[in-house]
Design an enzyme around this catalytic site. Structure first.
Site, PDB file in Angstrom:
ATOM      1  N   GLU A 139     -10.838   9.063   3.251  1.00  0.00           N
ATOM      2  CA  GLU A 139     -12.121   8.711   2.639  1.00  0.00           C
ATOM      3  C   GLU A 139     -13.276   9.163   3.533  1.00  0.00           C
ATOM      4  OE1 GLU A 139     -13.464   4.632   2.941  1.00  0.00           O
ATOM      5  OE2 GLU A 139     -13.730   4.589   0.777  1.00  0.00           O
ATOM      6  N   ASP A 154      -2.499  12.167  -3.296  1.00  0.00           N
ATOM      7  CA  ASP A 154      -2.600  13.623  -3.385  1.00  0.00           C
ATOM      8  C   ASP A 154      -2.963  14.024  -4.814  1.00  0.00           C
ATOM      9  OD1 ASP A 154      -1.841  14.057  -0.683  1.00  0.00           O
ATOM     10  OD2 ASP A 154       0.243  13.639  -1.247  1.00  0.00           O
ATOM     11  N   GLU A 192       0.853  -1.195   0.000  1.00  0.00           N
ATOM     12  CA  GLU A 192       0.000   0.000   0.000  1.00  0.00           C
ATOM     13  C   GLU A 192       0.882   1.236   0.000  1.00  0.00           C
ATOM     14  OE1 GLU A 192      -3.515   0.076   2.464  1.00  0.00           O
ATOM     15  OE2 GLU A 192      -3.589   2.279   2.376  1.00  0.00           O
ATOM     16  N   THR A 235     -10.493   4.466   5.099  1.00  0.00           N
ATOM     17  CA  THR A 235      -9.362   5.305   5.488  1.00  0.00           C
ATOM     18  C   THR A 235      -9.887   6.633   6.013  1.00  0.00           C
ATOM     19  OG1 THR A 235      -9.078   6.339   3.323  1.00  0.00           O
ATOM     20  CG2 THR A 235      -7.885   4.286   3.712  1.00  0.00           C
TER      21      THR A 235
END
Ligand code: SAM
Length: 229
Positions: A212, A143, A69, A209
């Protein structure tokens, strides 16, 4: 670059210059640290991080299957996947130390023995990964770099897809998500055009997350999955 600049605090260790020596230079534009790190974060960065820190090249002998990840933020998604799949190894790359310390807390709390952290630019780790070594790569809410003159800073470029294609196993999967419409279109266009990948948008349940959760109400996220041929 954040106000703290790209330098690394002393508590993370000192072996990185040697590790980096043979790797190509990469410029990281994000923040290394936001607020003051709490005492528990200092303890974990000094005590636990050296034990779970990924090396370059990483030692992949402990598990048959590995997932990576990139930019795990607070590590919520990575920790949840690692807890649900304890027979799979997880590499997480994140230079933001507040986020690294959050993942360390989850590793400690959940007794996760299958997570290795690279607290640096993911590109340095990617360069060191063997061919066909990863089963999955996640790039979740990277980003957006919305200004045209900053597009080159976006993580997912065609050249990065070449790197992903090299390190993914045949049949392995690249998963990415964004709530930024322009960035998501950009990533989809490049993945669609890449000869090594097939896939597109998927109906995904929220992955949990922090980024999110903070943004879902304002901008619906889209999720994509691409299989490496
Ligand atoms: C918008 S945040 C999203 C974090 C997390 N994926 C989430 O969904 O909450 C983007 C993250 O990517 C990280 N990042 C940016 N450039 C990176 C790079 N070159 N290597 C690794 N992580 C990077 C940043 O530090 C930041 O934590």
């Amino acid at each position: 670059m954040g106000k703290d600049g790209p330098g690394r605090p002393a508590e993370v260790g000192t072996s990185l210059n040697e590790e980096k020596a043979s790797l190509r230079r990469a410029v990281f534009y994000g923040r290394r640290q936001a607020r003051k790190l709490p005492a528990i974060a200092h303890d974990l960065l000094a005590g636990l991080l050296p034990r779970v820190r990924a090396t370059v090249p990483p030692d992949l002998t402990d598990f048959d299957s590995w997932e990576l990840e990139i930019g795990f933020g607070g590590g919520e998604h990575l920790a949840a996947r690692a807890a649900a799949h304890r027979d799979v190894g997880f590499l997480g790359a994140e230079p933001f130390l507040n986020g690294v310390s959050m993942l360390l807390q989850a590793i400690d709390r959940e007794s996760l023995t299958n997570v290795r952290i690279w607290p640096e630019d993911a590109r340095l780790l990617l360069d060191a990964l063997p061919d066909a070594s990863m089963s999955r790569i996640y790039l979740l809410f990277p980003d957006p770099w919305p200004k045209r003159r900053h597009e080159k800073r976006r993580f997912l470029q065609t050249e990065m897809l070449d790197v992903f294609a090299r390190v993914l196993k045949s049949g392995g999967e690249l998963r990415f998500a964004s709530d930024h419409p322009d960035l998501m279109d950009w990533m989809l266009a490049r993945a669609d055009a890449h000869a090594a990948f097939t896939g597109g948008l998927v109906e995904a349940e929220a992955i949990g997350t922090r980024y999110e959760r903070k943004n879902l109400a304002r901008h619906p996220a889209r999720y994509a999955a691409y299989r490496r041929f």
